[in-house]
Design an enzyme around this catalytic site. Structure first.
Site, PDB file in Angstrom:
ATOM      1  N   GLN A 349       9.270  58.233  43.598  1.00 56.52           N
ATOM      2  CA  GLN A 349       8.219  59.168  44.327  1.00 56.52           C
ATOM      3  C   GLN A 349       7.292  59.712  43.357  1.00 56.52           C
ATOM      4  O   GLN A 349       7.659  60.344  42.292  1.00 56.52           O
ATOM      5  CB  GLN A 349       8.678  60.232  44.984  1.00 56.52           C
ATOM      6  CG  GLN A 349       9.451  60.140  46.349  1.00 56.52           C
ATOM      7  CD  GLN A 349      10.942  59.780  46.147  1.00 56.52           C
ATOM      8  OE1 GLN A 349      11.391  59.371  45.063  1.00 56.52           O
ATOM      9  NE2 GLN A 349      11.930  60.196  47.267  1.00 56.52           N
ATOM     10  N   GLN A 371       4.666  54.501  44.775  1.00 56.69           N
ATOM     11  CA  GLN A 371       5.355  55.164  46.014  1.00 56.69           C
ATOM     12  C   GLN A 371       4.884  56.563  46.019  1.00 56.69           C
ATOM     13  O   GLN A 371       4.750  57.123  45.183  1.00 56.69           O
ATOM     14  CB  GLN A 371       7.068  55.279  45.606  1.00 56.69           C
ATOM     15  CG  GLN A 371       7.565  55.952  46.978  1.00 56.69           C
ATOM     16  CD  GLN A 371       9.245  55.891  46.826  1.00 56.69           C
ATOM     17  OE1 GLN A 371       9.719  55.161  46.122  1.00 56.69           O
ATOM     18  NE2 GLN A 371       9.854  56.503  47.458  1.00 56.69           N
ATOM     19  N   ASP A 372       4.610  57.071  47.569  1.00 56.16           N
ATOM     20  CA  ASP A 372       3.853  57.957  48.013  1.00 56.16           C
ATOM     21  C   ASP A 372       2.628  58.507  47.013  1.00 56.16           C
ATOM     22  O   ASP A 372       2.356  59.569  46.780  1.00 56.16           O
ATOM     23  CB  ASP A 372       4.760  59.149  47.532  1.00 56.16           C
ATOM     24  CG  ASP A 372       6.297  59.043  48.318  1.00 56.16           C
ATOM     25  OD1 ASP A 372       6.262  58.277  49.420  1.00 56.16           O
ATOM     26  OD2 ASP A 372       7.035  60.054  48.211  1.00 56.16           O
ATOM     27  N   ASP A 393       5.821  53.725  51.354  1.00 61.44           N
ATOM     28  CA  ASP A 393       5.325  54.948  51.972  1.00 61.44           C
ATOM     29  C   ASP A 393       4.162  55.518  51.367  1.00 61.44           C
ATOM     30  O   ASP A 393       4.082  56.757  51.168  1.00 61.44           O
ATOM     31  CB  ASP A 393       6.542  55.828  52.409  1.00 61.44           C
ATOM     32  CG  ASP A 393       7.668  55.286  52.699  1.00 61.44           C
ATOM     33  OD1 ASP A 393       7.528  54.609  53.604  1.00 61.44           O
ATOM     34  OD2 ASP A 393       8.597  55.804  52.657  1.00 61.44           O
ATOM     35  N   ARG A 461       6.462  53.049  58.964  1.00 67.72           N
ATOM     36  CA  ARG A 461       7.873  53.240  59.507  1.00 67.72           C
ATOM     37  C   ARG A 461       8.162  54.723  59.706  1.00 67.72           C
ATOM     38  O   ARG A 461       7.443  55.500  59.302  1.00 67.72           O
ATOM     39  CB  ARG A 461       9.082  52.871  58.347  1.00 67.72           C
ATOM     40  CG  ARG A 461       8.917  53.615  57.201  1.00 67.72           C
ATOM     41  CD  ARG A 461      10.212  53.315  56.211  1.00 67.72           C
ATOM     42  NE  ARG A 461      10.285  53.809  54.991  1.00 67.72           N
ATOM     43  CZ  ARG A 461      11.067  53.804  54.212  1.00 67.72           C
ATOM     44  NH1 ARG A 461      12.448  53.455  54.368  1.00 67.72           N
ATOM     45  NH2 ARG A 461      10.978  54.297  53.081  1.00 67.72           N
TER      46      ARG A 461
END
Length: 556
Positions: A349, A371-372, A393, A461
């Protein structure tokens, strides 16, 4: 069913005892306390019948002495406020008790305290919607604010993400945060139920119930009529903007750092505060606090003006704190700037941009990370003509987000990682939140192209129970898996999440092999709910940003 609904409405109008567009009152019953009590009971039953926690709803609304529909909402919001204050005090006490605990626990508790303070601010501010000065739709604004309260509650819990921190998380959750979420969710349910009941008579919750919904009046140029000529010229073109502050690394501006320019924001600032950031790479961590509203930050282009950082979860930093740039203030605008986090896939993250303030808008910007990358944290957000890149994500959060006419670039992840574009955090059924991608290109970056069919990449998701992601009028590359969407953990949230598509093109847009728990391809009238005007109430605020946008469909 129709008779039952109309009966509930009549009960509601009887109990409030006021004229709201249509008078429904039996003069023989007037003044009879038994009939009033019976009517009140029926009204509470009508409001509570579709709420998630029927018992809590009855316990909260039965004692209310309602003179008008909004009294029921005010009552449940007061309970929500009391629960947030209790949670804030508990987080403060836990912070003191854990002064000698691990850095992770201390960071998480500090973040919780800050987030719950934001939640208190939201609930205090929401009282404005019942004032005579409010020109906006009451139900829409309430849902916006209440959803932010839930976002902050969830974000507080998200911060306790290691085994050693779970005990403190459990204390907060069972001691106060569960109650905050239940009461705030109930407030959302009550707003939704009352809105539906009143709609039978074409009425609203607005301050003047006999009036129609008021929107901001726009002139022929699409600007609000209240906006001054100076502001219209200022927002029309970045080239003609005369900034209040200029940032330049070479010393040719008043400031050498962006943070210094933002911190120079005047205490009594009125109107837009404009900051020009000249070309350069600015290695700094920036937070625009909630008091610095109406900032316009513009650069010389996303390949020239770059704000960079590399904080990441692997190095022990909480996700909330990894953001290179965070904005908490309402009405923030950014143009022609890049926000990046260079931690790489190994950093896990690592947020490039976190956006929290209401009515935030970004145009011709880049958000680069892995990520993020983009943390769309809360409230209404618009992104136009932007470039957003990442791996896992990489567009996530709890906001009401519309990304329009943009490039979504999927990067090469680390070993044993899969790519997921969207992980939305909508956690309650009546939160008007989610991520909408409209007229976007979803493509692989150059380094992923050779392995694009080996590395699994998905559109979304379900991060939380009612996760919502809509992909419409977009071009989807062949590297997206045919099933399109990926479960979070086992069968968790598959019955309640809402993933859907409309009018997409490209080799990855074929929906015939999508997962069975997705909502498939929507009809046009259903898709219209996710266009700018309906999804963001765009005409009430986006014209004032000077950012071009499509209020409806882009290809219809």
């Amino acid at each position: 069913m129709e008779r039952k609904t109309i009966g509930s409405v009549i009960s509601l109008l009887l109990v409030v005892g006021v004229t709201i567009g249509i008078v429904v009152l039996n003069t023989d019953q007037k003044g009879d306390s038994n009939d009033e009590l019976s009517t009140h009971t029926k009204t509470v039953e009508a409001i509570c019948q579709n709420t998630d926690d029927n018992k809590l709803c009855h316990e909260t609304l039965t004692p209310v002495e309602a003179k008008e529909p909004r009294d029921y909402i005010k009552a449940v919001m007061k309970h929500s406020m009391d629960s947030v204050i209790k949670a804030f005090n508990m987080s403060d006490n836990l912070k003191v008790e854990n002064m000698n605990s691990s850095t992770g626990i201390k960071m998480a508790l500090e973040d919780c305290k800050d987030l719950l303070e934001f939640a208190i601010d939201e609930l205090e501010a929401s009282s404005f919607v019942f004032s005579d000065e409010n020109k906006y739709d009451v139900a829409t604004e309430l849902k916006n604010w209440l959803s932010a309260v839930i976002a902050y509650t969830q974000s507080c819990l998200d911060g306790f993400n290691t085994d050693s921190e779970k005990k403190i998380q459990s204390q907060l959750q069972t001691g106060s945060l569960d109650n905050v979420e239940k009461l705030t969710a109930l407030a959302l349910d009550v707003v939704a139920e009352l809105t539906q009941i009143l709609s039978v008579f074409n009425l609203t919750l607005n301050a003047k119930p006999t009036s129609r919904r008021l929107l901001v009046d726009l002139d022929k140029g699409g600007y609000p009529t209240w906006m001054s000529l100076k502001d219209r010229k200022l927002l029309a073109s970045g080239d003609s903007i005369k900034p209040h502050a200029v940032v330049a690394k070479d010393g040719s501006g008043k400031f050498k750092t962006i943070l210094d320019a933002i911190n120079a924001y005047p205490k009594n600032q009125k109107g837009r505060y404009v900051i020009h950031v000249k070309a350069g790479i600015y290695d700094e961590y920036i937070t625009v606090d909630k008091k610095k509203t109406n900032i316009l930050l513009f650069g010389d282009g996303p390949t020239k003006t770059i704000i960079t950082g590399s904080k990441n979860f692997k190095d022990g930093v909480k996700t909330l704190r990894t953001a290179t740039f965070s904005t908490q203030a309402n009405d923030f605008i950014a143009k022609s700037i890049a926000f990046e986090n260079t931690a790489g896939p190994e950093g896990h993250q690592a947020v490039a941009l976190r956006v929290q303030g209401d009515r935030s808008a970004f145009f011709d910007c880049a958000m680069r990370g892995y990520q993020d990358t983009l943390y769309a944290h809360a409230h209404r957000q618009f992104y136009g003509n932007c470039e957003i890149s990442g791996t896992v994500d990489f567009i996530f959060g709890y906001a009401t987000t519309l990304i329009q006419n943009s490039k979504i670039i999927v990067r090469k992840p680390g070993p044993n990682q899969q790519n997921i574009v969207v992980a939305d955090g909508t956690v309650q059924k009546n939160m008007p939140t989610g991520v909408v991608l409209q007229n976007c290109e979803i493509i692989p970056e150059k380094s992923l192209i050779p392995d694009r069919l080996k590395v699994k990449s998905y559109l979304a998701r379900p991060w939380k129970a009612f996760s919502r992601a809509i992909f419409m009028e977009s071009t989807i590359g062949d590297f997206i898996q045919p099933d399109g969407f990926l479960p979070w953990q086992g069968n968790q949230f598959l019955n309640t999440c809402y993933f859907a598509e409309f009018g997409n093109a490209g080799p990855g847009a074929d929906a015939k092999n999508r997962v069975k728990w997705g909502r498939g391809v929507l009809q046009k009238n259903d898709s219209a709910l996710y266009t700018a005007e309906q999804w963001l109430q765009a005409k009430t605020w986006l014209p004032a940003t000077g950012i071009p946008f499509e209020p409806g469909f882009t290809r219809a």
